[in-house]
Design an enzyme around this catalytic site. Structure first.
Site, PDB file in Angstrom:
ATOM      1  CG  PHE A 155      -1.877  -0.691   1.361  1.00 48.49           C
ATOM      2  CD1 PHE A 155      -2.778  -1.011   0.171  1.00 48.49           C
ATOM      3  CD2 PHE A 155      -1.820  -1.566   2.549  1.00 48.49           C
ATOM      4  CE1 PHE A 155      -3.822  -1.776   0.602  1.00 48.49           C
ATOM      5  CE2 PHE A 155      -3.254  -2.890   2.787  1.00 48.49           C
ATOM      6  CZ  PHE A 155      -4.207  -2.777   1.570  1.00 48.49           C
ATOM      7  CB  SER A 188      -3.100  -4.138  -6.884  1.00 46.44           C
ATOM      8  OG  SER A 188      -4.695  -4.500  -5.589  1.00 46.44           O
ATOM      9  CG  ASP A 189      -2.670  -5.452   0.030  1.00 47.98           C
ATOM     10  OD1 ASP A 189      -3.397  -5.995   0.170  1.00 47.98           O
ATOM     11  OD2 ASP A 189      -1.957  -4.369   0.882  1.00 47.98           O
ATOM     12  CB  ALA A 190      -7.352  -4.848  -0.351  1.00 44.08           C
ATOM     13  N   GLY A 236      -5.553  -1.639  -3.382  1.00 41.62           N
ATOM     14  CA  GLY A 236      -4.381  -0.876  -3.921  1.00 41.62           C
ATOM     15  C   GLY A 236      -4.757   0.614  -5.535  1.00 41.62           C
TER      16      GLY A 236
END
Ligand code: NOJ
Length: 733
Positions: free
Chosen positions: A258, A289-291, A293
């Site tokens: 993030f 990606s992260d959640a 992101g």
């Protein structure tokens, strides 16, 4: 891609040739199941809500089984989904069937989940497990988690978490193996082997996802999601090595973190993603990606809008979008307008299809009924390893007058709400656990046949029960007080600005101490705590972390001496919160901390931590002598005699550190370079030799030149990063 046959590579190429642009972009989309009907949140947020305590595990379970859920069947059917987060094999099979039988090309779905320290069998949190200093154990627990989850259709873990983490205020220090790049890299390599390398059965492995890439653990002031900034040399020397090690081991994917790094969010950072991870380290799989992101790049202030964020992410080498639909919504038009090239899309899809092929999903997309129920009852072998890992993770911090181990007939008052809780043993990242499998400390004491009474008295939250405190004081000859943090006080979004014992627990300990009876403090927590007061006032301190399903049995085994504790700290413990970040392998200053005033120190906390990295006591004592260092053309070999001078057999972890005394950039005062665990019977003496390849004695500069600079080096061998013997030598490379 390594591990694929020529025929499989050919099949991937044929698919790519056949796919429409929309179908390709569909593969780049990770969707999570959403809970709809008055509670419209995506699955990953629900998991986060459980992890940070906004909903309980029971509520989570109830929602999963009763709420109306949106599994995006229509999107799957339309070829718009490449991966899903669904922890339900029956539903997973149904969705997979849509992907395989109802889409034009029949490409199977990936099913991802946060399996950080165990699936059904919950093992110790990583910061604890790393303290076992036992690579074979890292591998075993990972392999068991892989088998258990894959049997339920999860073929992709958002793990291992290999962020070097040096600030105990950051709640996510619990998820990773600590502060040291060498230990984190060792952990990373062995986790990848455990998760990915056993192909003896089609469902005995999963694809790992390295996270959080990169430098997420260096978040400013230990506040989650915060900005990170550092010299490139530090990034190359401390934060990137675990990722490189894991990629070398064959890790199949990675997750962009993030945070921004030196001003560029890692989601759109082509230097970290393309140049380092893919081109330098050689990641063959894909990056997710992260959640949320990609969308958050708008908040970072580097993208005008969602579409712009999507373009920047795709161009930087971010292959899959977790949870925002930005790729689905905008990438096709951006390819058509020429802002994103078809090569970028093809590269991403090729990587994603490669991982699916490597997992065998094209041949065996479904979970069999036999597999689904295979781990309904946790196998004894898994429980045994959970117990072993638990025992080996416990760190004895202080044991005045040999109060521990306790005798089985000693009358004990067990105190603390944490001691009686099955929910609080599992640690911050547990999703698929069941309460019935968990052994609380209270259960563990009962199983051990201990002579004790339980008085909850109080815990990390809420009031103290004075009546119970009085009874506890009157009842036992020894008081075992279980104190610490709730599981929800560490993990994601759980930074703390004060890392002393939360709530009224210090008051509780003060009251217990006033009884004059010996008080044994057992800590359950997900981060190093600031325990200066406890260290000064209590005779016995045991760091027990959150140890998973077998926690109670492991703790009882240590308290009663069936296990001689051997765990070590993978993270420095400060005296007070204001010392954070504090870590042993810091660069030297021009005025190194000392007792005199004009040195790098605090007026009110000095310069030393409470307990150093690598620290841990035992029920026996070890004496180090006769350190020798030998040099060959390629290696430095250091050896030392270690003798068990006490009365119990035990395991000692001998640690090798080095220091580059003079270099062209400031180097750490010590760097771990190797370790060896030896078992010694009382009176037994062994020579322990640890070798260090000279090729690993260098460092990176800001331009990533690896520099081996001849000159003076110090070599240390010892029981922890503070208590070592040292030999100085000149080394010519
Ligand atoms: C956010 C967390 O940062 C990450 O660790 C996790 O894998 C994802 N959410 C998915 O749950």
């Amino acid at each position: 891609m390594k591990g694929l046959t020529e025929a499989q590579e050919k099949r991937i190429q044929e698919l790519l040739n056949e796919m429409t642009l929309e179908e390709k972009i569909g593969q780049m989309n990770l969707k999570s199941m959403s809970i709809v009907g008055g509670f419209d949140v995506p699955f990953e947020e629900l998991i986060e809500m459980m992890a940070d305590g906004r909903i309980t595990a029971e509520e989570f379970g109830r929602l999963m089984s009763t709420a109306e859920q949106d599994y995006h069947e229509d999107d799957i059917r339309a070829g718009k989904v490449g991966a899903l987060m669904v922890d339900d094999p029956v539903k997973g099979n149904e969705l997979q069937k849509i992907a395989v039988e109802e889409t034009r090309l029949g490409i199977p779905l990936l099913f991802g989940l946060d399996v950080i320290h165990g699936y059904r069998t919950v093992f110790p949190i990583a910061i604890a497990e790393a303290g076992s200093f036992e690579p074979a154990l890292f591998e075993k627990t990972a392999s068991m988690a892989a088998r258990e989850s894959r049997s339920r259709g999860i073929n992709w873990h958002f793990a291992p978490m290999i962020d070097v983490a040096r600030d105990a205020r950051w709640g996510r220090v619990s998820e990773g193996p600590g502060e040291d790049p060498y230990l984190v890299s060792t952990f990373a390599r062995h986790k990848i082997r455990g998760l990915q390398n056993d192909h003896s059965a089609p469902d005995s492995y999963i694809a790992a996802c390295l996270k959080h890439y990169v430098a997420y653990g260096a978040c400013e002031s230990g506040r989650d999601y915060n900005t990170t900034g550092m010299a490139r040399s530090l990034l190359h020397n401390a934060y990137l090595p675990p990722f490189q090690a894991a990629v070398e081991e064959g890790a199949m994917s990675a997750m962009a973190s993030f945070n921004d790094l030196n001003g560029i969010p890692c989601t759109v950072n082509s230097f970290t993603l393309r140049e380092m991870l893919k081109e330098t380290f050689g990641l063959e799989g894909f990056v997710v990606s992260d959640a949320n992101g990609i969308k958050e790049c708008v908040n970072h202030g580097i993208a005008e809008d969602e579409a712009d964020a999507g373009v920047q992410a795709a161009k930087a080498g971010l292959d899959m979008d977790m949870g925002t639909d930005i790729y689905s919504k905008y990438l096709a038009e951006k390819v058509e307008s020429g802002e994103v090239s078809m090569e970028v899309i093809d590269e991403a899809v090729k990587r994603i299809l490669g991982v699916k092929m490597w997992l065998g999903l094209f041949d065996r997309p479904y979970v069999t009924e036999e597999a689904m129920s295979r781990y309904e009852v946790l196998p004894q072998e898994h429980l045994d390893i959970a117990l072993e890992a638990g025992k080996k993770s416990i760190v004895l911090l202080k044991n005045e007058n040999d109060i521990l181990p306790l005798k089985k007939d000693t009358k004990v008052s067990l105190v603390g709400t944490l001691a009686g809780s099955k929910d609080e043993v599992v640690g911050a990242w547990s999703i698929s656990w069941r309460k019935d499998d968990c052994v609380s400390i209270l259960d563990g004491m009962e199983n051990a046949g201990a002579n004790f009474e339980y008085y909850p008295c109080g815990g990390p939250e809420g009031d103290l029960n004075e009546e119970e405190i009085e009874k506890a004081i009157a009842g036992g000859d020894v008081i075992v007080a279980v104190v610490g943090e709730l599981v929800s006080m560490s993990g994601e979004a759980s930074s703390r600005a004060d890392i002393t014992l939360p709530g009224r627990q210090k008051e509780l300990l003060t009251k217990l101490l006033a009884s004059g009876k010996p008080v044994v403090a057992v800590f359950m927590n997900g981060r190093p705590l600031a325990l200066e007061w406890e260290n000064e006032n209590l005779p016995v301190l045991v760091e027990a972390w959150h140890l998973g399903v077998q926690m109670g049995n492991a703790v009882a085994s240590v308290l009663y001496g069936d296990t001689n504790p051997s765990g070590r700290l993978a993270s420095t413990f400060p005296k007070v919160t204001g010392q954070c970040p504090i870590y042993y392998n810091h660069p030297n200053t021009g005025r190194p901390g000392s007792k005199s005033k004009f040195t790098s120190r605090y007026l009110d906390a000095g310069f030393e931590p409470l307990y150093p990295f690598g620290y841990g006591l035992s029920y026996t004592t070890y004496e180090y002598s006769n350190m020798q260092v030998e040099e060959t053309d390629t290696q430095v070999i250091a050896s030392v005699d270690v003798e068990n001078t006490g009365k119990a057999a035990g395991d000692e972890t001998v640690q090798l550190y080095m220091r580059d005394v003079t270099a062209s950039i400031v180097r750490p005062v010590k760097e771990l370079k190797g370790f060896a665990k030896v078992t010694l019977n009382p009176g037994e003496k062994k020579t322990v030799a640890i070798s260090l390849d000279k090729a690993n004695m260098g460092f990176f500069d800001d331009d990533r030149n690896y520099r081996l600079e001849s000159g003076k080096f110090q070599i240390f061998l010892g029981a922890n990063s503070r208590d070592c013997q040292m030999t100085e030598m000149n080394i010519q490379f």
